[in-house]
Design an enzyme around this catalytic site. Structure first.
Site, PDB file in Angstrom:
ATOM      1  N   LEU A  43       0.814  -1.212   0.000  1.00 48.12           N
ATOM      2  CA  LEU A  43       0.000   0.000   0.000  1.00 48.12           C
ATOM      3  C   LEU A  43       0.846   1.261   0.000  1.00 48.12           C
ATOM      4  CD1 LEU A  43      -2.747  -1.035   2.587  1.00 48.12           C
ATOM      5  CD2 LEU A  43      -2.848  -1.135   0.094  1.00 48.12           C
ATOM      6  N   GLY A  44       2.019   1.209   0.605  1.00 46.02           N
ATOM      7  CA  GLY A  44       2.843   2.408   0.628  1.00 46.02           C
ATOM      8  C   GLY A  44       3.975   2.322   1.623  1.00 46.02           C
ATOM      9  N   GLU A  45       4.773   3.403   1.666  1.00 45.61           N
ATOM     10  CA  GLU A  45       5.891   3.512   2.598  1.00 45.61           C
ATOM     11  C   GLU A  45       5.561   4.582   3.621  1.00 45.61           C
ATOM     12  OE1 GLU A  45       8.741   1.877   2.831  1.00 45.61           O
ATOM     13  OE2 GLU A  45       8.562   0.621   1.052  1.00 45.61           O
TER      14      GLU A  45
ATOM     15  N   SER B 145       6.743   6.499   7.701  1.00 45.79           N
ATOM     16  CA  SER B 145       7.879   7.009   8.456  1.00 45.79           C
ATOM     17  C   SER B 145       8.619   5.898   9.186  1.00 45.79           C
ATOM     18  CB  SER B 145       7.395   8.063   9.456  1.00 45.79           C
ATOM     19  OG  SER B 145       6.365   7.534  10.273  1.00 45.79           O
ATOM     20  N   TYR B 146       7.951   4.787   9.493  1.00 46.42           N
ATOM     21  CA  TYR B 146       8.587   3.684  10.216  1.00 46.42           C
ATOM     22  C   TYR B 146       8.797   2.447   9.355  1.00 46.42           C
ATOM     23  CZ  TYR B 146       8.171   5.958  14.753  1.00 46.42           C
ATOM     24  OH  TYR B 146       8.305   6.808  15.812  1.00 46.42           O
ATOM     25  N   GLY B 147       8.052   2.275   8.281  1.00 49.08           N
ATOM     26  CA  GLY B 147       8.187   1.072   7.478  1.00 49.08           C
ATOM     27  C   GLY B 147       7.167   1.051   6.360  1.00 49.08           C
ATOM     28  N   SER B 148       6.938  -0.123   5.807  1.00 47.44           N
ATOM     29  CA  SER B 148       6.008  -0.269   4.688  1.00 47.44           C
ATOM     30  C   SER B 148       4.672  -0.829   5.169  1.00 47.44           C
ATOM     31  CB  SER B 148       6.614  -1.195   3.625  1.00 47.44           C
ATOM     32  OG  SER B 148       6.925  -2.461   4.191  1.00 47.44           O
TER      33      SER B 148
ATOM     34  N   ASP C  46      -0.202  14.556  14.916  1.00 49.54           N
ATOM     35  CA  ASP C  46       0.184  14.561  13.499  1.00 49.54           C
ATOM     36  C   ASP C  46      -1.062  14.528  12.617  1.00 49.54           C
ATOM     37  OD1 ASP C  46       2.078  14.808  11.547  1.00 49.54           O
ATOM     38  OD2 ASP C  46       2.633  12.696  11.493  1.00 49.54           O
TER      39      ASP C  46
END
Length: 494
Positions: A41-43, A45-48, A154
């Site tokens: 689905l995407g990348e 800030s901490y992982g995929s 955030d």
């Protein structure tokens, strides 16, 4: 659990349960025996983040794969916050697994992606009705979190997800925080630069009202396609947000008086004068918000544009998440989050205790016990480790501002330029490359820029520096003058 109002609890939990859960037997198996990973689905800030199918039930899920040697204790904190939340307006957490050097976090799947994905797919911002519907759900999620004394920290369009029923949910608790009775306000710099509240930037202490400011910025982002100040460098934005008047629409006359007033209520510089999430739910703009059908129609429109090849996104099925090129879906990676972390040392015993309470299966990987790749990030100490006077945990909690591997400032999210809504922000890309060059000392990319362009950028840089110096001088005088006045008064009295 802290008490909350009955009304907020009903609003947050009504229709919440989806009937799915991971039992202890599933948590004790290797994750690949429990799930089929069907796509990325995407990348973040901490992982995929990946789309997955629960083999036994066929339930669709999202799995975040996090390298254990990044910031394990921060991930544990994120899981803890997610596990405590039981609201249909907050992404649900089911359980976690250790797999090799990764931690797999199993979460609710939101098939329509984020609000940012929707805007990119349609190549336009949201309408006022669509915005009010998204804000209504987001406020219910924030009301729920704030009742539990939790700060999201955030809030932005990339962290508001939609399911295919048209319900907006808060996601990405990687920087969320808990307010305890002994810590009324936090004073750590954390969040995403353009969405940050003034009090967060100034580190004067903040509470749940910081989320309200970020929500106001997000409302402008949804209306105009980008947050205020996104056309300038994030470092300048960080300087300007506390010193400039609250941002407004570029063309306020194009929006209703109710919407303008809602923005004004969110973007008040003094946090104590900002309305709470509960009060904002009673605002006329939110009370008159349409039902989920408006967001369902918006999702359908975005998916149709994807299928017709009119959007720079990929689709994997009827309920596919909208993916942007180079952008994340579950966590928006295009506008990096600015974080200052404590260098916490965690014993394996304490981590195992947390794992059991948070439904985490598998063994703690060796990489969690610290390595040269940790670079000062929180890590786990092996069994038998005891803290000593020379432990970094006994040092001041934060490195000097602007230093260390966890100080991250990214360029603005892919912006919508002119009528064509170009998906590539060349200024932002230049600034991003330049900032990387400052860190690694490699300015080779400048050779590919024309002489005229280099001269233009130098002149622009000089003018920016002069303006920042003037701003700094004004700020210095503002702080200095009251001190001089009091000194003068005391001299007269003596």
């Amino acid at each position: 659990m802290p008490p909350s109002t009955d009304s907020s609890r009903r609003n947050s939990e009504e229709g919440f349960s989806d009937g799915f859960k991971l039992d202890s037997s599933a948590l004790n198996k290797p994750p690949e025996e429990v799930f089929d990973i069907v796509g990325k689905l995407g990348e973040g800030s901490y992982g995929s983040v990946h789309k997955a199918i629960h083999k036994e039930s066929g339930h669709v899920l999202a799995i975040k794969k996090v390298p254990v040697d990044t910031d394990l204790q921060e991930i544990i904190k994120e899981i803890s916050i997610m596990q405590q939340c039981k609201s249909k307006y907050v992404v649900k957490y089911y359980g976690s697994y250790f797999k090799n050097s990764d931690l797999w976090i199993v979460m609710e799947y939101c098939g329509a992606g984020s609000i940012s994905d929707i805007m990119r797919a349609r190549r336009k911002p949201l309408s006022e009705k669509e915005i009010s519907a998204v804000l209504r759900d987001t406020l219910k999620g924030l009301q729920y979190l704030h009742d539990l004394k939790k700060i999201h920290r955030d809030i932005k369009a990339g962290n508001i997800l939609l399911n295919t029923d048209g319900i907006a949910k808060l996601a990405d608790f990687g920087v969320a925080g808990q307010l305890t009775d002994t810590m009324a306000k936090r004073n750590t710099v954390i969040g995403t630069p353009f969405w940050m509240a003034p009090e967060v930037i100034e580190e004067i202490g903040y509470d749940t009202k910081a989320d309200i400011w970020s929500l106001g910025i997000t409302a402008i982002e949804m209306a105009e396609g980008r947050p205020p100040y996104s056309d300038i460098h994030p470092m300048r934005a960080i300087f300007m947000i506390p010193t400039k008047p609250p941002p407004t629409f570029k063309k306020p006359e194009e929006w209703s008086s109710e919407f303008n007033d809602f923005i004004r209520c969110c973007l008040i510089k003094k946090p104590e004068e900002r309305k709470t999430a509960l009060r904002l739910c009673e605002h006329t703009f939110i009370e008159n918000a349409p039902g989920c059908d408006v967001l369902q129609a918006m999702i359908l429109d975005a998916q149709e544009k994807v299928l017709l090849g009119q959007a720079p996104v990929a689709v994997a099925g009827a309920d596919a998440t909208l993916l942007s090129e180079g952008m994340s879906t579950m966590i928006d990676g295009g506008d990096a989050t600015l974080v200052q972390y404590k260098d916490n040392y965690v014993t394996a015993q304490s981590l195992r205790s947390q794992m059991e309470s948070l439904k985490i299966g598998g063994e703690i990987p060796k990489s969690a016990y610290g390595s040269s790749r940790n670079n000062g990030s929180p890590r786990v100490q092996p069994p038998g480790h005891t803290a000593s006077a020379c432990d970094p945990s006994n040092n001041p909690p934060f490195a000097e501002e602007g230093t260390g591997p966890n100080f991250q400032i990214g360029t603005s999210e892919s912006s919508y330029k002119d009528a064509s809504y170009n998906m590539m922000n060349t200024e932002a890309e230049y600034e991003n490359r330049f900032q990387r060059a400052v860190c690694d000392g490699d300015f080779e990319f400048l050779r590919n820029i024309t002489l005229d362009e280099l001269i233009r950028r130098k002149e622009s840089l000089d003018s920016e520096m002069e303006e920042e110096i003037r701003e700094l001088q004004r700020r210095y005088k503002t702080k200095r003058q009251p001190i001089l006045d009091v000194i003068e008064i005391k001299k007269r009295l003596n």
